[in-house]
Each structure stands twice: as C-alpha cells, then as structure tokens.
Design an enzyme around this catalytic site. Structure first.
Site, short mmCIF file in Angstrom:
data_model
loop_
_atom_site.label_atom_id
_atom_site.label_comp_id
_atom_site.label_asym_id
_atom_site.label_seq_id
_atom_site.Cartn_x
_atom_site.Cartn_y
_atom_site.Cartn_z
CG MET A 149 21.52 41.99 7.61
SD MET A 149 22.73 41.07 8.59
CE MET A 149 23.15 39.68 7.33
CE1 TYR A 155 27.67 42.84 -0.35
CE2 TYR A 155 25.48 43.14 0.41
CZ TYR A 155 26.71 43.08 0.67
OH TYR A 155 27.32 43.44 1.94
CE LYS A 214 -2.76 32.19 12.73
NZ LYS A 214 -3.77 31.53 12.05
NE ARG A 258 -3.98 24.55 8.97
CZ ARG A 258 -3.89 25.91 9.07
NH1 ARG A 258 -2.75 26.61 8.40
NH2 ARG A 258 -4.83 26.42 9.67
C1 LIG Z 1 -4.87 31.95 11.47
C2 LIG Z 1 -6.25 31.40 11.65
C3 LIG Z 1 -7.31 32.20 11.69
C4 LIG Z 1 -7.33 33.51 11.34
O1 LIG Z 1 -7.22 33.77 9.81
P1 LIG Z 1 -7.23 35.21 9.21
O2 LIG Z 1 -7.38 34.85 7.91
O3 LIG Z 1 -5.91 35.93 9.55
O4 LIG Z 1 -8.42 36.03 9.74
C5 LIG Z 1 -8.35 31.59 11.82
N1 LIG Z 1 -8.47 30.14 12.15
C6 LIG Z 1 -7.52 29.48 12.05
C7 LIG Z 1 -7.47 27.88 12.44
C8 LIG Z 1 -6.13 29.98 12.09
O5 LIG Z 1 -5.09 29.05 12.01
#
Ligand SMILES: *Cc1c(COP(=O)(O)O)cnc(C)c1O
Length: 384
Positions: free
Chosen positions: A318, A270, A42, A140
């Site tokens: 930046m 800055y 992802k 979640r």
């Molecule tokens: C991102 C994610 C993972 C991978 O997690 P890592 O700690 O990066 O290995 C696995 N399962 C779910 C549901 C995730 O959202």
C-alpha cells in the site's frame, strides 16, 4: 529551491504548466486557424488537478471547456468566468438546476432529455443552449445515427432549447482509421439530413486526441475536443502527427526510505512473491498502490534511481515498493529521489511504458494517482 525539495513529500506528482501551454499551442498550430479548441478537463483534468490546470488553460486562451458532469463544471466557474462549458455526460434530473445556475451546456442524446430539459428551461423562464450528440459507433451517449431525425425534430419544436452544437465520439481513433472514417461519414450524413441546421452557426465537433490524426481541414468540423494530447501524451505513434510536438507534463516521484542488504534466498513482500536468487541490495521506496502504483507492477517494471533503472521486486504494497539496487553504480541512500514516471538523468520512464507494465491505458494511470499524492506545479526545470 523547489517545493518538492523543501517540503517533506515522500510521493508526489510534478506538473509542468508551461509545457501544458506549449502543448496547447502546438496542437492549435497543427489545426486550421478557425478550429475552436475545447479543452477536456474531466476527472480533475486527468488527475493533473482541475484548479491549476484550468487556470493555466484559461490564460492560454482555450475557447471552451468540457467536463463529465455539472459538479466539475461548477468548479470551473469558480476559477474563472467567460468560458462556455459543455457537460459531456448525461444530466440527471436532480442536476438540472446547475445548468441554469452555472450557465452550462448539456449534452442531449434522447427525446426524454429534450422534453425534460425543455420543461425545466420553461420553468426557469430561461432558454437553454444544448449540444446534440450522435452515436456513430461508440454505443455510449448520443442518439444512434439512424434514429437522429426524430430527435432533431423534437429538439426543433422545443421552444426553450437552442442548439449550440452537434457532435459525435470516436470509438477507435487510435487503432482503426478505417472505422473512424466511417464514423465521420455517418456523422456528416446525419447532419446533412437535417434541413434546419445552420452548421456555420454551430459547433460541429468529433475529434479527440487520436481523432486529429485523421482530421480533414476541409470537413464539416469547426472544433476539436482534446484531453490526453494536451498533457503531452500521444495515444498513437507520434509519426502520424509529426507536426504536433508535445511533451509530457506529468512526473510521478518518490523517495528511498531505506537501503538494506539481503542474502540470496530471502523472501520478498506479501505472499513471498519473490525469492532472491543472489545476495542483493534493495531500496524500499515510499510509494505504493495507496499512491497509485498499480498492483500489476508487482515483480515487473522499473523505477529510476540515480538515473538508472531498478527492477521492482515482489508485490507492490500500500505505501511501499521494494526495488533492486544491487547493480546501481553509485551509492543509493535514504532520501534519494525515485522517478516512477518521467525523465531522470539520461533515462526516463514514459507514461505509455508504465501503462503497459500495468496492462492498462495512460488515461487510467493518470486518473489513478490518488488524492494522497500532492501535485506540485512548476514552470521551470527542477533539479535534485
Ligand atoms: C474524454 C473525452 C474526450 C477527450 O479524449 P482524449 O482521447 O483524452 O483526447 C473527448 N470527447 C469525449 C466525449 C470524451 O469523453
């Protein structure tokens, strides 16, 4: 000569795909042979770039891909076909058609989703394979474990849905092995209550990178979902997983713009965020928060030039960051390579260290390197 020495990049990331493949092999070798490997890619493969990363993982024979949403999944389909893809996020109603068009596996957490996706599958006259997620303490996605029976019942009755797997997600795998064990227990118990499940025909998975440090080979699991660790970053002290030998595949680099002399008393950046205490030589580095150098690194943390650590002076801006090169032995000049993350000479700055300076986690740093920063892919060592 590497692309990074011939093309005029002023801030770039170097990604070692061969190391990615070695990491994958090393993780697989640490797990029992029958365990399926779900590569989590992802967010542009954690900022490494979806296209190149996924293509290499396909060559390296991962079993499945996991992404956050249907658009990311569609991108994988354009790279290659044949790999199952699970969407870890919730599928919104206006995203449903992608599931059928791209042959994707949604995650189901609610009865509403069961009904909605079943209706959609019926209208497509096409059975839809899905995974059910159980919430064992992450709060979640997933159905809270105590309410799972009802969801499994509804799923079982949904004639156009087929079950491909069941999973949960650890909330504290890198910090709290006791809580993780409890999550494992709740997950196993929840599954055991569903009499129609044929677990050997399903993918049963929970372990993220940190999870596998408490993986039990004789357990119910037959798959893992690995993100960070395949990129060579262990989210916990390596000792826990001694046999998994991974190396970071991501380096963050820039160049010196100019070098100049400033007298004691000169103000820096800055907000006059620093006043020099001594006559100094400073280098202006061609990278700033517009590239993903966190503002939190202002007046804090180092970069590497000529293999030596140079402290960051004043506020990160930046496009540019000011560093102190007064104590560097060699000559520092315009065009010199600067390493923000990665090895240089004898030294190195680890992503974990960089994350601590920024008071954040390695995952966020990788996702924060901006689009402006070209990703250069390599399979051999680059010098220069
Ligand atoms: C991102 C994610 C993972 C991978 O997690 P890592 O700690 O990066 O290995 C696995 N399962 C779910 C549901 C995730 O959202």
């Amino acid at each position: 000569m590497s692309q990074s020495t011939t093309t005029p990049f002023r801030c770039w990331a170097e990604i070692d795909l061969a190391a990615l493949e070695r990491n994958l092999k090393s993780i697989r070798a640490a797990l029992p042979e029958h365990i399926k490997y779900i590569a989590v890619v992802k967010a542009e493969a954690y900022g490494h770039g979806m296209q190149q990363t996924v293509a290499r993982l396909m060559q390296a024979n991962v079993d499945m891909f996991a992404v956050a949403n249907v658009l990311e999944a569609a991108k994988i389909r354009e790279i290659g076909t044949g790999w199952p893809i699970i969407v870890l996020g919730a599928t919104l109603e206006n995203e449903e058609s992608y599931l059928f068009e791209y042959d994707l596996i949604p995650t189901i957490s609610t009865i509403e989703e069961v009904e909605r996706l079943n209706r959609k599958a019926r209208s497509h006259e096409k059975p839809l394979k899905a995974h059910i997620k159980i919430d064992t303490g992450m709060g979640r996605l997933g159905i809270w474990h105590e309410y799972a029976t009802e969801l499994f019942d509804a799923f079982h009755k949904a004639t156009f849905l087929t079950l491909g797997g069941v999973y949960t997600h650890f909330a504290s795998a890198s910090r709290d092995p006791e809580f993780t064990r409890r999550q494992r227990q709740l997950f196993t118990e929840t599954i055991a209550k569903v009499d129609w499940l044929e677990t050997e025909k399903l993918l049963i998975h929970a372990d993220n990178s940190a999870g596998i440090s408490t993986f039990a080979p004789d357990s119910v699991y037959n798959a893992v979902r690995i993100g960070l660790l395949q990129f060579g970053i262990a989210p916990y002290p390596l000792s826990i997983l001694g046999e998994v030998d991974t190396t970071p595949i991501f380096e963050f680099k820039s160049r010196v713009g100019i070098v100049k002399q400033l007298p004691a008393g000169a103000t820096i950046s800055y907000g006059r965020s620093r006043t020099l205490q001594r006559d100094s030589r400073v280098a202006i580095v061609c990278a700033g928060y517009g590239d993903g150098v966190p503002l939190k690194l202002s007046d804090r943390g180092d970069v590497l030039i000529s293999g030596e650590r140079c402290p960051i002076l004043g506020q990160v801006t930046m496009d540019q960051t000011i560093v102190d090169v007064t104590d560097i032995e060699g000559v520092v000049k315009s065009g010199d390579q600067v390493t923000l993350i990665g090895p240089q000479g004898e030294g190195g700055i680890r992503l974990q260290e960089f994350s601590e300076w920024a008071e954040t986690i390695p995952w966020e740093i990788l996702c924060s390197v901006t689009k402006r920063v070209p990703r250069i892919y390599r399979t051999a060592i680059i010098t220069g």
